[in-house]
Design a protein around this motif. Structure first.
Motif, PDB file in Angstrom:
ATOM      1  N   TRP A 151       4.451  -1.119  -6.473  1.00 35.45           N
ATOM      2  CA  TRP A 151       3.534  -0.620  -7.499  1.00 35.45           C
ATOM      3  C   TRP A 151       4.323   0.000  -8.647  1.00 35.45           C
ATOM      4  O   TRP A 151       5.472   0.389  -8.496  1.00 35.45           O
ATOM      5  CB  TRP A 151       2.531   0.374  -6.922  1.00 35.45           C
ATOM      6  CG  TRP A 151       3.086   1.542  -6.153  1.00 35.45           C
ATOM      7  CD1 TRP A 151       3.416   1.567  -4.830  1.00 35.45           C
ATOM      8  CD2 TRP A 151       3.363   2.860  -6.655  1.00 35.45           C
ATOM      9  NE1 TRP A 151       3.884   2.812  -4.472  1.00 35.45           N
ATOM     10  CE2 TRP A 151       3.858   3.632  -5.570  1.00 35.45           C
ATOM     11  CE3 TRP A 151       3.229   3.473  -7.896  1.00 35.45           C
ATOM     12  CZ2 TRP A 151       4.223   4.967  -5.694  1.00 35.45           C
ATOM     13  CZ3 TRP A 151       3.599   4.817  -8.034  1.00 35.45           C
ATOM     14  CH2 TRP A 151       4.083   5.543  -6.933  1.00 35.45           C
ATOM     15  N   ALA A 189      -0.702  -1.741  -8.986  1.00 34.71           N
ATOM     16  CA  ALA A 189      -0.144  -2.431  -7.824  1.00 34.71           C
ATOM     17  C   ALA A 189       0.292  -3.846  -8.190  1.00 34.71           C
ATOM     18  O   ALA A 189      -0.325  -4.508  -9.027  1.00 34.71           O
ATOM     19  CB  ALA A 189      -1.177  -2.484  -6.702  1.00 34.71           C
ATOM     20  N   TYR A 240      -2.754   2.944   0.832  1.00 35.39           N
ATOM     21  CA  TYR A 240      -2.066   1.652   0.841  1.00 35.39           C
ATOM     22  C   TYR A 240      -2.924   0.564   1.490  1.00 35.39           C
ATOM     23  O   TYR A 240      -2.836  -0.610   1.123  1.00 35.39           O
ATOM     24  CB  TYR A 240      -0.729   1.770   1.574  1.00 35.39           C
ATOM     25  CG  TYR A 240       0.397   2.287   0.709  1.00 35.39           C
ATOM     26  CD1 TYR A 240       0.879   1.535  -0.354  1.00 35.39           C
ATOM     27  CD2 TYR A 240       0.986   3.528   0.957  1.00 35.39           C
ATOM     28  CE1 TYR A 240       1.915   1.998  -1.156  1.00 35.39           C
ATOM     29  CE2 TYR A 240       2.025   4.001   0.161  1.00 35.39           C
ATOM     30  CZ  TYR A 240       2.480   3.232  -0.892  1.00 35.39           C
ATOM     31  OH  TYR A 240       3.499   3.692  -1.689  1.00 35.39           O
ATOM     32  N   ASP A 241      -3.738   0.960   2.430  1.00 32.34           N
ATOM     33  CA  ASP A 241      -4.549  -0.017   3.157  1.00 32.34           C
ATOM     34  C   ASP A 241      -5.677  -0.593   2.299  1.00 32.34           C
ATOM     35  O   ASP A 241      -6.263  -1.617   2.638  1.00 32.34           O
ATOM     36  CB  ASP A 241      -5.139   0.636   4.413  1.00 32.34           C
ATOM     37  CG  ASP A 241      -5.450  -0.389   5.495  1.00 32.34           C
ATOM     38  OD1 ASP A 241      -4.593  -1.256   5.749  1.00 32.34           O
ATOM     39  OD2 ASP A 241      -6.551  -0.332   6.071  1.00 32.34           O
ATOM     40  N   GLU A 256      -5.340  -1.824  -0.680  1.00 30.08           N
ATOM     41  CA  GLU A 256      -4.852  -2.969  -1.453  1.00 30.08           C
ATOM     42  C   GLU A 256      -4.692  -4.178  -0.539  1.00 30.08           C
ATOM     43  O   GLU A 256      -3.840  -4.192   0.337  1.00 30.08           O
ATOM     44  CB  GLU A 256      -3.504  -2.624  -2.102  1.00 30.08           C
ATOM     45  CG  GLU A 256      -2.883  -3.762  -2.880  1.00 30.08           C
ATOM     46  CD  GLU A 256      -3.819  -4.329  -3.922  1.00 30.08           C
ATOM     47  OE1 GLU A 256      -4.384  -5.416  -3.656  1.00 30.08           O
ATOM     48  OE2 GLU A 256      -3.994  -3.692  -4.976  1.00 30.08           O
ATOM     49  N   ARG A 257      -5.526  -5.210  -0.752  1.00 24.87           N
ATOM     50  CA  ARG A 257      -5.533  -6.361   0.143  1.00 24.87           C
ATOM     51  C   ARG A 257      -5.149  -7.676  -0.527  1.00 24.87           C
ATOM     52  O   ARG A 257      -5.214  -8.728   0.099  1.00 24.87           O
ATOM     53  CB  ARG A 257      -6.929  -6.502   0.774  1.00 24.87           C
ATOM     54  CG  ARG A 257      -7.217  -5.432   1.825  1.00 24.87           C
ATOM     55  CD  ARG A 257      -6.276  -5.574   2.997  1.00 24.87           C
ATOM     56  NE  ARG A 257      -6.412  -4.507   3.978  1.00 24.87           N
ATOM     57  CZ  ARG A 257      -5.702  -4.452   5.105  1.00 24.87           C
ATOM     58  NH1 ARG A 257      -4.810  -5.389   5.357  1.00 24.87           N
ATOM     59  NH2 ARG A 257      -5.867  -3.449   5.935  1.00 24.87           N
ATOM     60  N   ARG A 271       3.045  -1.053   5.215  1.00 23.98           N
ATOM     61  CA  ARG A 271       2.240   0.143   4.968  1.00 23.98           C
ATOM     62  C   ARG A 271       0.788  -0.016   5.389  1.00 23.98           C
ATOM     63  O   ARG A 271      -0.015   0.896   5.194  1.00 23.98           O
ATOM     64  CB  ARG A 271       2.317   0.496   3.473  1.00 23.98           C
ATOM     65  CG  ARG A 271       3.689   1.013   3.091  1.00 23.98           C
ATOM     66  CD  ARG A 271       3.959   0.889   1.601  1.00 23.98           C
ATOM     67  NE  ARG A 271       5.236   1.518   1.270  1.00 23.98           N
ATOM     68  CZ  ARG A 271       6.418   0.929   1.443  1.00 23.98           C
ATOM     69  NH1 ARG A 271       6.470  -0.308   1.912  1.00 23.98           N
ATOM     70  NH2 ARG A 271       7.539   1.569   1.143  1.00 23.98           N
ATOM     71  N   GLN A 272       0.462  -1.141   5.950  1.00 21.82           N
ATOM     72  CA  GLN A 272      -0.908  -1.396   6.372  1.00 21.82           C
ATOM     73  C   GLN A 272      -0.963  -1.630   7.879  1.00 21.82           C
ATOM     74  O   GLN A 272       0.059  -1.678   8.548  1.00 21.82           O
ATOM     75  CB  GLN A 272      -1.470  -2.599   5.601  1.00 21.82           C
ATOM     76  CG  GLN A 272      -1.574  -2.340   4.106  1.00 21.82           C
ATOM     77  CD  GLN A 272      -1.966  -3.575   3.312  1.00 21.82           C
ATOM     78  OE1 GLN A 272      -1.954  -4.689   3.815  1.00 21.82           O
ATOM     79  NE2 GLN A 272      -2.313  -3.370   2.045  1.00 21.82           N
ATOM     80  N   TRP A 305      -2.181  -8.602  -1.464  1.00 22.41           N
ATOM     81  CA  TRP A 305      -0.867  -9.085  -1.023  1.00 22.41           C
ATOM     82  C   TRP A 305      -0.566  -8.593   0.393  1.00 22.41           C
ATOM     83  O   TRP A 305       0.552  -8.181   0.694  1.00 22.41           O
ATOM     84  CB  TRP A 305       0.211  -8.600  -1.989  1.00 22.41           C
ATOM     85  CG  TRP A 305      -0.063  -8.998  -3.402  1.00 22.41           C
ATOM     86  CD1 TRP A 305       0.044 -10.245  -3.943  1.00 22.41           C
ATOM     87  CD2 TRP A 305      -0.510  -8.138  -4.459  1.00 22.41           C
ATOM     88  NE1 TRP A 305      -0.295 -10.219  -5.271  1.00 22.41           N
ATOM     89  CE2 TRP A 305      -0.640  -8.942  -5.622  1.00 22.41           C
ATOM     90  CE3 TRP A 305      -0.804  -6.776  -4.553  1.00 22.41           C
ATOM     91  CZ2 TRP A 305      -1.054  -8.423  -6.846  1.00 22.41           C
ATOM     92  CZ3 TRP A 305      -1.215  -6.258  -5.769  1.00 22.41           C
ATOM     93  CH2 TRP A 305      -1.339  -7.074  -6.899  1.00 22.41           C
ATOM     94  N   GLU A 306      -1.551  -8.649   1.263  1.00 15.65           N
ATOM     95  CA  GLU A 306      -1.387  -8.094   2.608  1.00 15.65           C
ATOM     96  C   GLU A 306      -0.378  -8.850   3.465  1.00 15.65           C
ATOM     97  O   GLU A 306       0.042  -8.356   4.514  1.00 15.65           O
ATOM     98  CB  GLU A 306      -2.737  -8.045   3.326  1.00 15.65           C
ATOM     99  CG  GLU A 306      -3.435  -9.385   3.444  1.00 15.65           C
ATOM    100  CD  GLU A 306      -4.816  -9.248   4.060  1.00 15.65           C
ATOM    101  OE1 GLU A 306      -4.967  -8.444   4.997  1.00 15.65           O
ATOM    102  OE2 GLU A 306      -5.737  -9.938   3.603  1.00 15.65           O
ATOM    103  N   TRP A 311       3.668  -4.580   1.466  1.00 17.52           N
ATOM    104  CA  TRP A 311       2.337  -4.118   1.850  1.00 17.52           C
ATOM    105  C   TRP A 311       2.117  -4.183   3.354  1.00 17.52           C
ATOM    106  O   TRP A 311       1.424  -3.326   3.926  1.00 17.52           O
ATOM    107  CB  TRP A 311       1.278  -4.918   1.096  1.00 17.52           C
ATOM    108  CG  TRP A 311       1.349  -4.657  -0.377  1.00 17.52           C
ATOM    109  CD1 TRP A 311       1.926  -5.449  -1.331  1.00 17.52           C
ATOM    110  CD2 TRP A 311       0.890  -3.484  -1.056  1.00 17.52           C
ATOM    111  NE1 TRP A 311       1.847  -4.851  -2.563  1.00 17.52           N
ATOM    112  CE2 TRP A 311       1.212  -3.647  -2.431  1.00 17.52           C
ATOM    113  CE3 TRP A 311       0.233  -2.326  -0.654  1.00 17.52           C
ATOM    114  CZ2 TRP A 311       0.900  -2.686  -3.390  1.00 17.52           C
ATOM    115  CZ3 TRP A 311      -0.079  -1.369  -1.607  1.00 17.52           C
ATOM    116  CH2 TRP A 311       0.248  -1.548  -2.958  1.00 17.52           C
TER     117      TRP A 311
END
Length: 243
Positions: free
Chosen positions: A80, A75, A219-220, A222-223, A234-235, A225-226, A231
């Protein structure tokens, strides 16, 4: 190459161009297996994102250059990366991101790709040993589905029915299970057309709903680059609903 498809008098008439010649065929049932291409007798697909893969192929990759033969997923802020060894001494590295986040001009795209690669840790460690073969290629990787997977004497299978995010790694499994379900539906339609294709549609919709839930969960996780566009899209609270 399919030139034209029409349903007339209880038969499908298919016009195909092969070796410069036009040939016509008739069939009482049509299976749409055109992949991501649009089938003339269906509505436009419904897309849930704008994901694309920006790929660079590599040639003459020695065994020394690929000490780790595993597929690698990493990622980054803008999406990614996927990288893997291919047969015959080849390899591939792909940046997966949204189309609207990419520069339009080819030179700018190449610079963007390389800049993103520099932000990786594991991907660049292997790509540094590879030698690029040609220019970048962009591939459609959007998640999509049809509003209907079947109709009068036709049904869609595989990517023609629904497309999944490559991160799901469900392509082969989906194709096989979808093909089996389609075969059962066609065989059963001789006895009960409505029931068999309703079951087929429900099975595909249920699978797609399960996929979108799992896609969101991955996807949730990965935090880092929220707050970035890729991102954020997708979150959060995303759920696929169907009636």
């Amino acid at each position: 190459m399919v030139v034209d498809v029409n349903y007339e008098e209880r038969f499908w008439k298919i016009l195909v161009r092969k070796d410069g010649e036009l040939r016509s065929f008739k069939a009482n049932f049509l299976i749409n297996a055109l992949g991501r291409s649009q089938f003339p007798h269906t509505k436009e697909k419904i897309y849930l994102d704008s994901l694309v893969g920006v790929a660079q192929f590599f040639q003459n990759v020695s065994d020394f250059a690929i000490d780790d033969r595993r597929t690698l997923i990493e990622a980054t802020e803008v999406g990614w990366w996927y990288s893997a060894q291919l047969p015959r001494g080849k390899a591939i590295a792909v940046l997966m991101t949204d189309r609207d986040l990419l520069p339009v001009k080819p030179k700018d795209l190449e610079a963007y790709w390389k800049k993103s690669l520099l932000t990786t840790i594991y991907t660049i460690a292997r790509v540094n040993f590879w030698h690029s073969a040609n220019k970048l290629h962009i591939y459609d990787a959007r998640t999509s589905y049809q509003d209907s997977f079947s109709g009068q004497q036709w049904l869609s299978v595989g990517d023609a029915a629904a497309t999944y995010d490559p991160l799901s790694a469900q392509g082969i499994i989906k194709a096989i299970s979808n093909g089996i379900n389609a075969a059962h539906a066609i065989a059963s339609s001789e006895f009960s057309h409505a029931v068999s294709f309703n079951d087929y549609n429900e099975a595909l919709l249920s699978s797609f709903a399960t996929y979108t839930t799992e896609r969101h969960l991955y996807y949730d996780r990965e935090r880092r680059w929220e707050h970035t566009s890729f991102w954020q899209r997708r979150q959060g609270n995303h759920k696929f609903l169907y009636a």
